[in-house]
Design a protein around this motif. Structure first.
Motif, PDB file in Angstrom:
ATOM      1  N   THR A  64       0.730  -1.018  -0.033  1.00 31.02           N
ATOM      2  CA  THR A  64      -0.101  -0.036   0.065  1.00 31.02           C
ATOM      3  C   THR A  64       0.887   1.370  -0.069  1.00 31.02           C
ATOM      4  O   THR A  64       0.203   2.498  -0.065  1.00 31.02           O
ATOM      5  CB  THR A  64      -0.878   0.010   1.253  1.00 31.02           C
ATOM      6  N   GLY A  65       2.054   1.179   0.060  1.00 32.31           N
ATOM      7  CA  GLY A  65       3.021   2.475   0.039  1.00 32.31           C
ATOM      8  C   GLY A  65       3.007   3.196   1.054  1.00 32.31           C
ATOM      9  O   GLY A  65       3.573   4.220   1.341  1.00 32.31           O
ATOM     10  N   CYS A  66       2.896   2.415   2.362  1.00 30.95           N
ATOM     11  CA  CYS A  66       2.768   3.141   3.500  1.00 30.95           C
ATOM     12  C   CYS A  66       4.173   3.343   4.127  1.00 30.95           C
ATOM     13  O   CYS A  66       4.147   4.334   5.057  1.00 30.95           O
ATOM     14  CB  CYS A  66       2.281   2.279   4.747  1.00 30.95           C
ATOM     15  N   LYS A  67       5.267   2.883   3.674  1.00 31.02           N
ATOM     16  CA  LYS A  67       6.563   3.213   4.044  1.00 31.02           C
ATOM     17  C   LYS A  67       6.710   2.716   5.562  1.00 31.02           C
ATOM     18  O   LYS A  67       7.926   3.223   6.231  1.00 31.02           O
ATOM     19  CB  LYS A  67       6.855   4.837   3.985  1.00 31.02           C
ATOM     20  N   ALA A  68       6.017   2.007   6.382  1.00 31.86           N
ATOM     21  CA  ALA A  68       6.323   1.495   7.485  1.00 31.86           C
ATOM     22  C   ALA A  68       7.848   0.745   7.586  1.00 31.86           C
ATOM     23  O   ALA A  68       8.557   0.706   8.493  1.00 31.86           O
ATOM     24  CB  ALA A  68       5.238   0.612   8.223  1.00 31.86           C
ATOM     25  N   CYS A  69       7.999  -0.043   6.554  1.00 31.68           N
ATOM     26  CA  CYS A  69       9.219  -0.939   6.475  1.00 31.68           C
ATOM     27  C   CYS A  69      10.199   0.184   6.620  1.00 31.68           C
ATOM     28  O   CYS A  69      11.311  -0.401   7.254  1.00 31.68           O
ATOM     29  CB  CYS A  69       9.064  -1.474   4.936  1.00 31.68           C
ATOM     30  N   ASP A  70      10.358   1.290   5.849  1.00 34.85           N
ATOM     31  CA  ASP A  70      11.489   2.106   5.900  1.00 34.85           C
ATOM     32  C   ASP A  70      11.659   2.622   7.196  1.00 34.85           C
ATOM     33  O   ASP A  70      12.463   2.525   7.570  1.00 34.85           O
ATOM     34  CB  ASP A  70      10.835   3.311   4.971  1.00 34.85           C
ATOM     35  N   VAL A  71      10.538   2.783   8.015  1.00 34.50           N
ATOM     36  CA  VAL A  71      10.506   3.106   9.476  1.00 34.50           C
ATOM     37  C   VAL A  71      11.330   2.192  10.256  1.00 34.50           C
ATOM     38  O   VAL A  71      11.960   2.397  11.127  1.00 34.50           O
ATOM     39  CB  VAL A  71       9.248   3.902  10.075  1.00 34.50           C
ATOM     40  N   ALA A  72      10.846   0.976  10.125  1.00 30.46           N
ATOM     41  CA  ALA A  72      11.163  -0.145  10.921  1.00 30.46           C
ATOM     42  C   ALA A  72      12.731  -0.574  10.746  1.00 30.46           C
ATOM     43  O   ALA A  72      13.188  -0.516  11.613  1.00 30.46           O
ATOM     44  CB  ALA A  72      10.507  -1.356  10.652  1.00 30.46           C
ATOM     45  N   CYS A  73      12.820  -0.284   9.523  1.00 28.15           N
ATOM     46  CA  CYS A  73      14.387  -0.576   9.330  1.00 28.15           C
ATOM     47  C   CYS A  73      15.233   0.614   9.860  1.00 28.15           C
ATOM     48  O   CYS A  73      16.382   0.235  10.826  1.00 28.15           O
ATOM     49  CB  CYS A  73      14.673  -0.089   7.585  1.00 28.15           C
ATOM     50  N   LYS A  74      15.013   1.773   9.987  1.00 33.84           N
ATOM     51  CA  LYS A  74      15.705   2.900  10.670  1.00 33.84           C
ATOM     52  C   LYS A  74      15.568   2.560  12.223  1.00 33.84           C
ATOM     53  O   LYS A  74      16.830   2.497  12.564  1.00 33.84           O
ATOM     54  CB  LYS A  74      15.061   4.266  10.303  1.00 33.84           C
ATOM     55  N   GLU A  75      14.537   1.942  12.586  1.00 40.67           N
ATOM     56  CA  GLU A  75      14.446   2.083  14.182  1.00 40.67           C
ATOM     57  C   GLU A  75      15.213   0.696  14.456  1.00 40.67           C
ATOM     58  O   GLU A  75      16.114   1.028  15.227  1.00 40.67           O
ATOM     59  CB  GLU A  75      13.175   1.557  14.438  1.00 40.67           C
ATOM     60  N   TRP A  76      15.188  -0.414  13.790  1.00 40.12           N
ATOM     61  CA  TRP A  76      15.898  -1.370  14.398  1.00 40.12           C
ATOM     62  C   TRP A  76      17.524  -1.285  14.190  1.00 40.12           C
ATOM     63  O   TRP A  76      18.287  -1.720  14.862  1.00 40.12           O
ATOM     64  CB  TRP A  76      15.561  -2.822  13.675  1.00 40.12           C
ATOM     65  N   ASN A  77      17.938  -0.785  13.076  1.00 41.27           N
ATOM     66  CA  ASN A  77      19.196  -0.361  12.589  1.00 41.27           C
ATOM     67  C   ASN A  77      19.819   0.839  13.198  1.00 41.27           C
ATOM     68  O   ASN A  77      21.094   1.020  12.915  1.00 41.27           O
ATOM     69  CB  ASN A  77      19.411  -0.792  11.091  1.00 41.27           C
ATOM     70  N   GLU A  78      19.009   1.405  13.996  1.00 46.99           N
ATOM     71  CA  GLU A  78      19.386   2.734  14.618  1.00 46.99           C
ATOM     72  C   GLU A  78      20.010   3.700  13.608  1.00 46.99           C
ATOM     73  O   GLU A  78      21.144   4.089  13.916  1.00 46.99           O
ATOM     74  CB  GLU A  78      20.485   2.403  15.620  1.00 46.99           C
TER      75      GLU A  78
END
Lengths: 233, 267
Positions: free
Chosen positions: B14-28
């Motif tokens: 759906t293009g929500c970009k949550a993956c983008d945010v989760a990546c940033k969060e987990w990988n600091e």
């Protein structure tokens, strides 16, 4: 260091009748700037080429310092030698270029006979000019190697300004140029340092003069011409 | 560990970009200033601190607009060009199919970025090291899903065994092709089979992906021909010199070189 390469008539500078001027100051300067820069570039470049050589980079302060030195010395390698073709007394630089691109029958005969001489035997070939066939090939490897290693190096240095397709080709070109020049350098150094028959040539690149005996036996065609010019002047 | 796979089903995205945010969060990874590139896309390319981002393409057909959305990240190729190009043995591949960079070994030469068909690795100019998606290897090896997969709400990302997920992907493809006849799998054969495998709704070129990504010919020539043959050539020159020195020694040329260097008249 003052770059004074003005030698109007080298023949007049001859002091010892048993010696003949082979390389002017300008030619020697170009040779040694090229040689020293080449070795610094080779050393620092090997650090990037292979992890085998990487520990040695600690000698210059680490791989990142080596990479900086590589770029800095590359500029010297290209600019100083390039300038020598235009400032001072560039006549002999251009004569060298002209000569090595004129590969004659006598040169070919030298090259085919030379392997014997390389391994300490006697090779038979016609009188050679200022540069013999082998020296011409060494020069050609140096010229083409330097040009291609410079062009590919610029593409690698400024990779973001070039399309990836070109940068990808710059890597093998850079390595191939290095390999050709390194192999030639190994042979070149053997002949000038460890080959008893060719070793007297080294003096020509250090103080400019070689013995007339050496000139006559190794470069008879050139020697005769120099003598003629001297007698006619 | 067996070969793993992340199935990126763009038909469900759906293009929500949550993956983008989760990546940033987990990988600091810190957030970076973004700006509008096109459509809903706010990230143009990978950066050393952005390992995944969404691409948006607005496709018009019969006066109707469709979004072509794709989560971009390292494909983790089975035959990885970056690994082959790396000057410092800093890139390795795990049995699970992950391609990872060892930052202690990386010297920042950039050969990986230039040779990657997707231009994935990016250099941190401050520490001269290259960064890219790790595939959350440390999570995967501890039986957790990658952060992006874990967070994906519409189920566009799935993680599992490659053999199982690949079959699932193909089944899904036949279904999607009913409504999107141009839909196709990307990553089954490409680069020897990628760990992040896509179901695309259109041809890869439409997404800006290479149709036939390969290990560049220049790279094969460089690493498999020029370097080994060149090593032999340089070694050969050295050997010739050693033989030359020995031959001159045996002939006694060094002893007499002083006086007979001029005996050698060629004319």
């Amino acid at each position: 260091m003052a770059i004074n390469t003005q030698i109007k008539n080298p023949a007049q500078k001859q002091i010892d009748p048993n010696k003949v001027l082979r390389f002017t100051k300008g030619e020697r300067l170009s040779h040694w700037v090229h040689a020293i820069a080449f070795f610094v570039l080779l050393f620092t470049g090997l650090g990037v080429l292979s992890t085998f050589f990487q520990p040695a980079m600690l000698g210059v302060g680490g791989i990142q310092v080596a990479r900086l030195i590589h770029r800095g010395v590359a500029v010297v390698f290209v600019v100083v030698v390039g300038l020598m073709f235009f400032v001072g007394n560039p006549r002999y630089h251009w004569e060298w270029l002209k000569s090595v691109f004129n590969f004659t029958r006598a040169d070919l005969q030298h090259v085919t006979a030379f392997p014997k001489e390389f391994f300490g035997a006697h090779g038979t070939y016609p009188p050679q000019d200022k540069y013999n066939g082998g020296e011409k090939i060494n020069s050609l490897i140096t010229i083409f190697g330097s040009v291609f290693i410079t062009l590919s190096g610029m593409v690698m240095w400024f990779a973001t300004s070039f399309p990836p397709g070109l940068v990808r080709w710059a890597y093998p070109v850079h390595d191939l140029s290095m390999i050709m020049m390194t192999a030639a350098t190994i042979g070149h150094m053997y002949l000038c340092l460890l080959h008893p028959d060719s070793n007297p040539a080294l003096a020509g690149m250090i103080n400019g003069y070689v013995s007339t005996k050496f000139a006559r036996s190794h470069h008879a065609k050139w020697y005769d011409r120099v003598k003629d010019e001297q007698n006619n002047s | 560990m067996t070969r793993k796979m992340v199935f990126v089903d763009t038909s469900k995205c759906t293009g929500c970009k949550a993956c983008d945010v989760a990546c940033k969060e987990w990988n600091e990874l810190p957030a970076e200033k973004t700006h509008l590139i096109t459509s809903y896309q706010t990230q143009k390319d990978f950066t050393p601190k952005t390992w995944t981002y969404m691409t948006f393409i607005e496709k018009y057909e019969n006066q109707k607009m469709n979004f072509l959305m794709r989560k971009a990240q390292c494909f983790h190729c089975a035959e990885a060009a970056c690994l082959k190009a790396c000057s410092s043995n800093a890139i390795s591949k795990t049995d699970s199919g992950y391609v990872v960079i060892d930052h202690d070994k990386c010297i920042g030469c950039g050969y990986c970025e230039e040779n990657c068909p997707f231009g994935v690795p990016k250099a941190d100019q401050a520490n001269k090291k290259y960064y890219k998606c790790t595939g959350c290897i440390e999570r995967v090896e501890n039986n957790l899903k990658p952060a992006c997969v874990h967070t994906c709400q519409p189920g566009a990302l799935e993680f599992g065994e490659r053999v199982v997920l690949l079959g699932q992907a193909k089944k899904r493809l036949t279904e999607v092709q009913k409504t999107n006849p141009k839909a196709q799998i990307y990553g089954e054969k490409e680069m020897g089979g990628t760990t992040f495998l896509y179901l695309l709704l259109d041809r890869p070129e439409v997404y800006g992906l290479p149709a036939n990504p390969t290990i560049p010919l220049s790279l094969t020539l460089w690493k498999d021909v020029i370097q080994p043959v060149g090593g032999i050539a340089v070694g050969g020159a050295g050997a010739a010199v050693a033989v030359g020195v020995l031959a001159n020694l045996l002939r006694g040329n060094y002893r007499s070189s002083e006086d007979d260097s001029n005996n050698h008249a060629n004319s």
